[in-house]
Design a protein around this motif. Structure first.
Motif, mmCIF file in Angstrom:
data_model
loop_
_atom_site.group_PDB
_atom_site.id
_atom_site.type_symbol
_atom_site.label_atom_id
_atom_site.label_comp_id
_atom_site.label_asym_id
_atom_site.label_seq_id
_atom_site.Cartn_x
_atom_site.Cartn_y
_atom_site.Cartn_z
ATOM 1 N N ASP A 21 0.810 -1.232 0.000
ATOM 2 C CA ASP A 21 0.000 0.000 0.000
ATOM 3 C C ASP A 21 0.839 1.278 0.000
ATOM 4 O OD1 ASP A 21 -2.330 -1.434 -0.103
ATOM 5 O OD2 ASP A 21 -2.796 -1.257 2.025
ATOM 6 N N HIS B 4 -0.997 3.502 -3.449
ATOM 7 C CA HIS B 4 -2.339 3.374 -4.011
ATOM 8 C C HIS B 4 -3.052 4.716 -4.147
ATOM 9 C CE1 HIS B 4 -3.025 3.144 0.336
ATOM 10 N NE2 HIS B 4 -4.261 3.536 0.118
ATOM 11 N N GLU B 5 -2.801 5.644 -3.234
ATOM 12 C CA GLU B 5 -3.439 6.962 -3.352
ATOM 13 C C GLU B 5 -2.899 7.716 -4.573
ATOM 14 O OE1 GLU B 5 -5.937 7.908 -1.661
ATOM 15 O OE2 GLU B 5 -5.911 6.692 0.171
ATOM 16 N N GLY C 255 -9.702 -3.361 -4.597
ATOM 17 C CA GLY C 255 -8.663 -3.390 -3.583
ATOM 18 C C GLY C 255 -8.302 -1.975 -3.173
ATOM 19 N N SER C 256 -7.066 -1.784 -2.736
ATOM 20 C CA SER C 256 -6.652 -0.467 -2.242
ATOM 21 C C SER C 256 -6.788 0.612 -3.308
ATOM 22 C CB SER C 256 -5.202 -0.534 -1.746
ATOM 23 O OG SER C 256 -5.086 -1.421 -0.659
ATOM 24 N N ILE C 257 -6.344 0.317 -4.532
ATOM 25 C CA ILE C 257 -6.431 1.301 -5.611
ATOM 26 C C ILE C 257 -7.883 1.523 -6.000
ATOM 27 C CG2 ILE C 257 -5.852 1.769 -8.026
ATOM 28 C CD1 ILE C 257 -3.228 0.203 -7.540
ATOM 29 N N LEU D 221 -10.612 1.129 -4.286
ATOM 30 C CA LEU D 221 -11.315 1.885 -3.250
ATOM 31 C C LEU D 221 -10.953 3.363 -3.290
ATOM 32 C CD1 LEU D 221 -11.020 -0.585 -0.237
ATOM 33 C CD2 LEU D 221 -13.162 0.283 -1.217
ATOM 34 N N ALA D 222 -9.658 3.654 -3.487
ATOM 35 C CA ALA D 222 -9.218 5.051 -3.527
ATOM 36 C C ALA D 222 -9.822 5.781 -4.727
ATOM 37 C CB ALA D 222 -7.694 5.117 -3.566
ATOM 38 N N SER E 271 -18.890 -3.384 1.220
ATOM 39 C CA SER E 271 -18.689 -2.337 0.215
ATOM 40 C C SER E 271 -19.885 -1.386 0.168
ATOM 41 C CB SER E 271 -18.483 -2.957 -1.162
ATOM 42 O OG SER E 271 -18.527 -1.965 -2.169
ATOM 43 N N ARG F 30 -5.371 -6.878 -9.098
ATOM 44 C CA ARG F 30 -4.036 -7.457 -9.000
ATOM 45 C C ARG F 30 -3.887 -8.548 -10.041
ATOM 46 N NH1 ARG F 30 -1.254 -11.549 -6.443
ATOM 47 N NH2 ARG F 30 -3.058 -12.427 -5.386
ATOM 48 N N THR G 196 6.555 -6.133 6.065
ATOM 49 C CA THR G 196 5.531 -6.201 5.010
ATOM 50 C C THR G 196 5.775 -7.411 4.126
ATOM 51 O OG1 THR G 196 6.813 -4.652 3.624
ATOM 52 C CG2 THR G 196 5.061 -3.719 5.007
#
Length: 309
Positions: free
Chosen positions: A94, A97-98, A149-151, A153-154, A177, A200, A306
């Motif tokens: 992560d 991702h932002e 996923g993280s991306i 969602l952002a 969600s 991914r 990580t």
């Protein structure tokens, strides 16, 4: 004085890391003879996740205990095979991702509002006082996100703030969600004005966005890919763009990287960037710190901060 641990850096574009690693490690480039000469003694390998690590490379590194992936993605690493060999794998969880989401939204705005095209028209002297260039509004547009996923969602949070309608699809339901999951990827594409690939990549989903999905998006649809090139049937996309069966594409990743400029020279309605969505100063700094932390933990015999799960 004990010898510093040997760390091999796999790809030339990661060369700046050698200076960062040198105070603690004997950091050597794989692409030069100095690195090749010490493969058998290296305990750690630093790599970028989009590049495939060949089994014969790992065979040449009998002391290898850690593959430290500098990037978030690690699809070039056969994690199962590495673990069978007793090799740990870490990545930059992560870290960007932002930034990738910012880039994705920027590409969507630029393509839908014809910003890059307008720049080219003005510079070529094509701005006419008696004709106005019309672009498409984003308010109310339906964006379908492939992979929440993280991306994903952002991007969804940003799109919601822009008054876009959000849907998504992925193989695993997410009951928590805030946005509806389509029954199938085809259904998502059919219902979307913009289809964003944010999933991914792995061996089982190559070509996930197929010719059929592209056609379901339709002649006014915009396809955006900030994930991995292998998730998209790139040949089918190029054919659809040339035949005007899809409205446009905005790509940051490609089937082969670097992609050839000639491949895209006559492909209309495209916005292309050279795999830079996650490459910001802040993200690179976070990835560097994670890399150093994972290497330090590995050589200290501690759990990786990580690890790839």
């Amino acid at each position: 004085m004990p010898a510093r641990p040997i760390v091999i850096v796999a790809q030339p574009h990661l060369a700046p890391l050698i200076a960062v690693l040198t105070p603690q490690y004997e950091a050597l480039p794989l692409w030069e003879s100095a690195g090749k000469a010490k493969l058998a003694d290296a305990c750690a390998l630093v790599t970028a996740g989009e590049f495939r690590l060949a089994p014969d490379l790992l065979d040449a590194m009998p002391k290898l205990g850690l593959i430290a992936c500098f990037t978030v993605g690690y699809d070039g690493i056969d994690v199962g095979s590495a673990r069978t060999r007793g090799i740990e794998v870490s990545h930059a969880l992560d870290a960007n991702h932002e930034d990738v989401a910012d880039h994705a939204i920027g590409m969507i705005i630029a393509q839908r509002r014809r910003i890059a095209e307008g720049d080219r028209i003005l510079r070529a002297g094509g701005w006419s006082a008696d004709r106005k260039m019309i672009s498409r509004s984003l308010g109310g547009a339906a964006i379908g996100i492939v992979g929440l996923g993280s991306i994903g969602l952002a991007v969804a949070r940003r799109a919601e703030a822009m008054n876009m309608r959000i849907g998504w699809w992925g193989p695993t339901p997410k009951p928590s969600s805030a946005w509806p999951r389509a029954d199938t990827l085809m259904a998502l594409a059919s219902a979307s004005d913009i289809l964003l690939i944010a999933a991914r990549a792995h061996d089982d989903n190559a070509g996930l966005v197929s010719a059929e999905v592209i056609d379901a998006l339709g002649p006014h649809g915009l396809l955006v890919n900030v994930a991995r090139g292998q998730l998209l049937d790139e040949d089918a996309l190029i054919a659809a763009l040339r035949e005007r069966r899809i409205g446009g594409a905005a790509l940051d990743v490609y089937a082969t990287e670097p992609t050839s400029a000639a491949r895209w020279a006559d492909v209309p309605n495209t916005l292309l960037t050279p795999h830079t969505a996650g490459a910001t100063d802040a993200a690179v700094a976070r990835m560097t710190q994670m890399l150093l932390a994972n290497l330090a933990a590995f050589f200290a015999g501690s759990p990786l901060p990580t690890p790839v799960r």
